[in-house]
Design an enzyme around this catalytic site. Structure first.
Site, mmCIF file in Angstrom:
data_model
loop_
_atom_site.group_PDB
_atom_site.id
_atom_site.type_symbol
_atom_site.label_atom_id
_atom_site.label_comp_id
_atom_site.label_asym_id
_atom_site.label_seq_id
_atom_site.Cartn_x
_atom_site.Cartn_y
_atom_site.Cartn_z
ATOM 1 N N CYS A 2 33.688 51.811 -13.538
ATOM 2 C CA CYS A 2 32.339 51.269 -13.652
ATOM 3 C C CYS A 2 32.442 49.767 -13.929
ATOM 4 C CB CYS A 2 31.499 51.894 -14.752
ATOM 5 S SG CYS A 2 31.115 53.612 -14.455
ATOM 6 N N ARG A 27 36.097 48.690 -9.320
ATOM 7 C CA ARG A 27 36.066 49.552 -10.508
ATOM 8 C C ARG A 27 35.318 50.857 -10.270
ATOM 9 N NH1 ARG A 27 37.407 46.601 -15.027
ATOM 10 N NH2 ARG A 27 36.491 48.181 -16.353
ATOM 11 N N ASN A 99 29.619 51.396 -19.354
ATOM 12 C CA ASN A 99 30.914 51.813 -18.810
ATOM 13 C C ASN A 99 31.616 52.566 -19.918
ATOM 14 O OD1 ASN A 99 33.531 51.963 -17.785
ATOM 15 N ND2 ASN A 99 34.003 49.834 -18.288
ATOM 16 N N GLY A 100 31.998 53.821 -19.650
ATOM 17 C CA GLY A 100 32.666 54.619 -20.687
ATOM 18 C C GLY A 100 32.077 56.010 -20.715
ATOM 19 N N GLU A 485 56.213 56.899 -4.993
ATOM 20 C CA GLU A 485 55.233 55.830 -4.783
ATOM 21 C C GLU A 485 54.757 55.802 -3.319
ATOM 22 O OE1 GLU A 485 53.367 54.115 -6.489
ATOM 23 O OE2 GLU A 485 52.845 52.348 -5.321
ATOM 24 N N LYS A 489 50.899 56.287 -2.215
ATOM 25 C CA LYS A 489 50.174 55.298 -1.396
ATOM 26 C C LYS A 489 49.517 55.990 -0.209
ATOM 27 C CE LYS A 489 49.747 52.457 -3.378
ATOM 28 N NZ LYS A 489 50.288 52.406 -4.673
ATOM 29 N N GLU A 492 46.547 58.282 -1.376
ATOM 30 C CA GLU A 492 45.441 57.493 -1.920
ATOM 31 C C GLU A 492 44.544 56.918 -0.835
ATOM 32 O OE1 GLU A 492 46.377 54.892 -5.855
ATOM 33 O OE2 GLU A 492 47.705 54.493 -4.185
ATOM 34 N N HIS A 508 65.273 73.229 -2.613
ATOM 35 C CA HIS A 508 64.730 74.182 -3.588
ATOM 36 C C HIS A 508 63.243 74.417 -3.368
ATOM 37 C CE1 HIS A 508 68.526 74.156 -5.646
ATOM 38 N NE2 HIS A 508 68.497 72.830 -5.700
ATOM 39 N N LYS A 607 40.000 51.343 -9.670
ATOM 40 C CA LYS A 607 41.213 50.602 -10.000
ATOM 41 C C LYS A 607 41.466 50.549 -11.495
ATOM 42 C CE LYS A 607 43.983 46.897 -8.546
ATOM 43 N NZ LYS A 607 44.948 47.868 -8.041
HETATM 44 C C1 G6P Z 1 44.352 53.910 -11.084
HETATM 45 C C2 G6P Z 1 44.688 52.977 -9.941
HETATM 46 C C3 G6P Z 1 46.189 52.965 -9.700
HETATM 47 C C4 G6P Z 1 46.919 52.612 -10.977
HETATM 48 C C5 G6P Z 1 46.519 53.519 -12.140
HETATM 49 C C6 G6P Z 1 47.045 53.003 -13.459
HETATM 50 O O1 G6P Z 1 44.597 55.218 -10.713
HETATM 51 O O2 G6P Z 1 43.995 53.370 -8.765
HETATM 52 O O3 G6P Z 1 46.501 52.019 -8.700
HETATM 53 O O4 G6P Z 1 48.293 52.707 -10.765
HETATM 54 O O5 G6P Z 1 45.094 53.578 -12.255
HETATM 55 O O6 G6P Z 1 46.410 51.794 -13.738
HETATM 56 P P1 G6P Z 1 47.014 50.602 -14.587
HETATM 57 O O7 G6P Z 1 45.955 49.540 -14.510
HETATM 58 O O8 G6P Z 1 47.187 51.124 -15.978
HETATM 59 O O9 G6P Z 1 48.284 50.193 -13.972
#
Ligand code: G6P
Length: 612
Positions: A2, A27, A99-100, A485, A489, A492, A508, A607
């Site tokens: 948010c 956000r 926000n929260g 990772e 990616k 996501e 396995h 994010k």
């Molecule tokens: C969200 C984002 C990711 C990020 C994660 C942790 O899921 O979409 O890209 O890795 O949060 O966020 P941080 O800001 O703590 O690295």
């Protein structure tokens, strides 16, 4: 999670709010809304992106020099027009953005309903604005006092901004566990979840602390108190951010721009900290607590998402080079189990945003238990950066694409330097090997540039994968976290189901999934387990899987077996992740684009995750 933006001053608020909301859209983008004060309170809200709100409000009355805005990532209640913020009190006097999460909202709602309050949304936020209204009207209190009392009854996390129709000369804001920044202009104030909507107006900001309430006035005056009514003397920070950092700079997407920035961001992370010619590494945060860190019994790393993958690489690096035991934990798990953390431990939090609620909570727990807490953070002035005993910024600049790329390589660069420094100080590697590693580390930005030259080839390979329903990523040793990772990616941003696995574990379970429909992306650059990886690839080929292998330049064996290869320059094994992740970032980018996905704002994600 948010985004909040608000303005009070002499200018028209609406265009400022919309521009600010667009900057904060990373956000959350389930719905957006604004409330403008111009005698009346005009509220416009719409499901979807900020642009939908703009279309919706076209032609409507939008004047006013005071306003609040919000872009939502839904927690309580579906992402629709009704649940969108701002929420308005029953008497129409107050409008609030939040926000929260208000955890005790159900109890509060019941009590307010008994008093005759009627709710129109399913949100916890609407309960909060009614609670403030109830307290304000009962004793005819000024807004800030009503908010202060209301917040003493609230359990949960909040950043809020509230306007009052009867008092058009002030805005009141408060925070607990969700960020809020106040920008101080000439007779004007900007309030926002982060500095990105503020930077083009003023560089002077105050980061509100937990349980603080700020009143900003049209006259240019402001004050800050705690929810216990103690007056605070705020510190004014000078922002060090350029507006170009928030623009796409000729790229179609922020993600692509950020992938291409990596040679620079990795250099920036090393600048002034690593000097191969003079043979030293110096991380300020580490030097401050050098005894405690080098003599730690154990290092515990807490993080989420991509940052957790950077933590896994750090486990390999620190154990391999500095011979210190490392445990890597999902912050959300660490905080809720009953972990053994002692004063002899160092707890490192890794976070791009510096605001992730679970990471923050895990750090607070570690602090209570007496461990030294260290933050590896990108966003300057963020909550994690401020609560830690020591830390290092990765200096990657604002990362706007929701899928993390340059922040990840920044984190790995920082952690690599940390491992090297610890190894040197603890004498666990020879001086000549240390020097050899320093020399190679300073070549990494150039080598990343070289990897980026494979972009066209990777785009071609993406064609092969774009219509597949699944993908498997395999890696060993330093490249196992890169397999995780790469898979993250892909899922996501392209919504293809993908899993990362240690290559040897394939037999396995995942091997049962392999047929001609299964692309298997193998990171096969390891010198130490090269033959073993080659055998793993043979096992995939024997079952007709499609193999895309990331290999070292000049590789002759795996390139014969794999369907496609992507070469990366040779480097010291501990540094491989910094190169091998780049093709996987580009691969996901191209696949997502070919599938018409919104690369920068994938569905359901945000994010900055400021809720648990
Ligand atoms: C969200 C984002 C990711 C990020 C994660 C942790 O899921 O979409 O890209 O890795 O949060 O966020 P941080 O800001 O703590 O690295």
């Amino acid at each position: 999670m948010c985004g909040i933006v608000a303005y009070i001053g002499e200018k028209e608020a609406y265009p400022l709010l919309i521009k600010g909301l667009k900057r904060l859209e990373y956000r959350g983008y389930d719905s957006a809304g604004v409330a403008l004060l111009n005698g009346d309170v005009n509220v416009y809200k719409k499901k979807g992106k900020v642009q939908e709100l703009v279309n919706h409000a076209q032609g409507a009355k939008k004047n006013g020099t005071l306003g609040i805005g919000h872009t939502r990532w839904a927690t309580h209640g579906a992402p629709d027009d009704l649940n969108a913020h701002p929420h308005v009190s029953g008497d129409g006097r107050l409008a609030l953005v939040h926000n929260g999460i208000i955890e005790n909202y159900a109890l509060l709602k019941k009590a307010l309903e008994k008093e005759g309050h009627v709710f129109h949304s399913e949100t916890d936020t609407e309960v909060l604005v009614h609670l403030i209204e109830e307290i304000q009207n009962r004793d005819n209190l000024p807004l800030e006092e009503a908010i202060r009392i209301a917040l003493t009854r609230v359990v949960g996390a909040y950043a809020i901004v509230v306007l009052d129709k009867n008092d058009p000369n002030k805005l009141v804001a408060a925070r607990k566990a969700s960020p809020l920044v106040i920008g101080i202009g000439e007779n004007e104030f900007f309030l926002a979840s982060d500095a990105t909507p503020i930077i083009e107006h003023t560089k002077k900001v105050i980061y509100l602390n937990d349980e603080e309430i700020a009143v900003v006035r049209r006259s240019g005056s402001y004050d800050i108190r705690t929810i216990n009514n103690e007056v605070q003397a705020p510190f004014i920070h000078e922002l060090d951010m350029k507006i170009e950092m928030l623009e796409k700079g000729g790229y179609d997407y922020f993600m692509l721009k950020e992938i291409h920035e990596q040679p620079t961001t990795i250099s920036d992370c090393m600048r002034g900290r690593l000097n191969a010619d003079e043979g030293w590494i110096m991380l300020g945060g580490l030097e401050e607590h050098v005894n405690r860190i080098t003599k730690a019994k154990r290092i515990i790393i807490a993080a989420c998402g991509t940052s957790w993958h950077a933590g896994l690489i750090a486990e390999y690096l620190i154990e391999d080079l500095a011979r210190l035991p490392v445990e890597v934990e999902y912050a959300s798990e660490l905080r809720y189990r009953n972990p053994i953390i002692t004063e002899d431990d160092v707890v490192i939090a890794i976070s791009q945003s510096g605001e992730t609620a679970d990471t923050l909570a895990a750090l607070e727990l570690a602090k209570e238990k007496g461990a030294l807490i260290y933050g590896i953070v990108n966003v300057v002035g963020s909550s994690i950066a401020r609560i830690t005993d020591a830390g290092s910024y990765i200096h990657a600049g604002p990362e706007i694409g929701v899928a993390s790329t340059k922040a990840f390589t920044g984190q790995v660069t920082l952690l690599t330097m940390m491992a090297l420094s610890l190894a040197h100080k603890r004498g666990t590697i020879s001086t000549s090997y240390f020097q050899q590693l320093l020399n190679e580390m300073s070549n990494i930005p150039k080598k990343v540039e070289k990897v980026l030259e494979s972009n066209k080839k990777i785009e071609y390979i993406a064609q092969e994968i774009k219509d597949k329903p699944n993908a498997l990523y395999l890696g060993r040793g330093y490249n196992f976290p890169i397999a995780l990772e790469g898979a993250l990616k892909l899922k996501e941003i392209s919504y293809i189901h993908a899993e990362g696995y240690p290559a040897a574990e394939m037999k396995h379970g995942p091997i049962a999934l392999i047929d001609e429909e299964m692309p298997v992306i193998v990171i096969a650059t390891n010198k130490s387990a090269y033959d073993k990886i080659a055998s793993n690839i043979q096992e995939v080929k024997a079952r007709k899987g499609l193999v895309i292998a990331v290999v070292t330049e000049g590789d002759e064996v795996i390139s014969q077996i794999a369907d496609y290869t992507i070469e990366i320059p040779d480097t010291e094994e501990p540094f491989t992740p910094l190169l091998s992740v780049i093709p996987l970032q580009l691969l996901s980018y191209h696949i997502a684009l070919m599938r018409d996905c919104n690369v920068d704002q994938p569905r359901n994600l945000a994010k900055s995750v400021t809720v648990e």
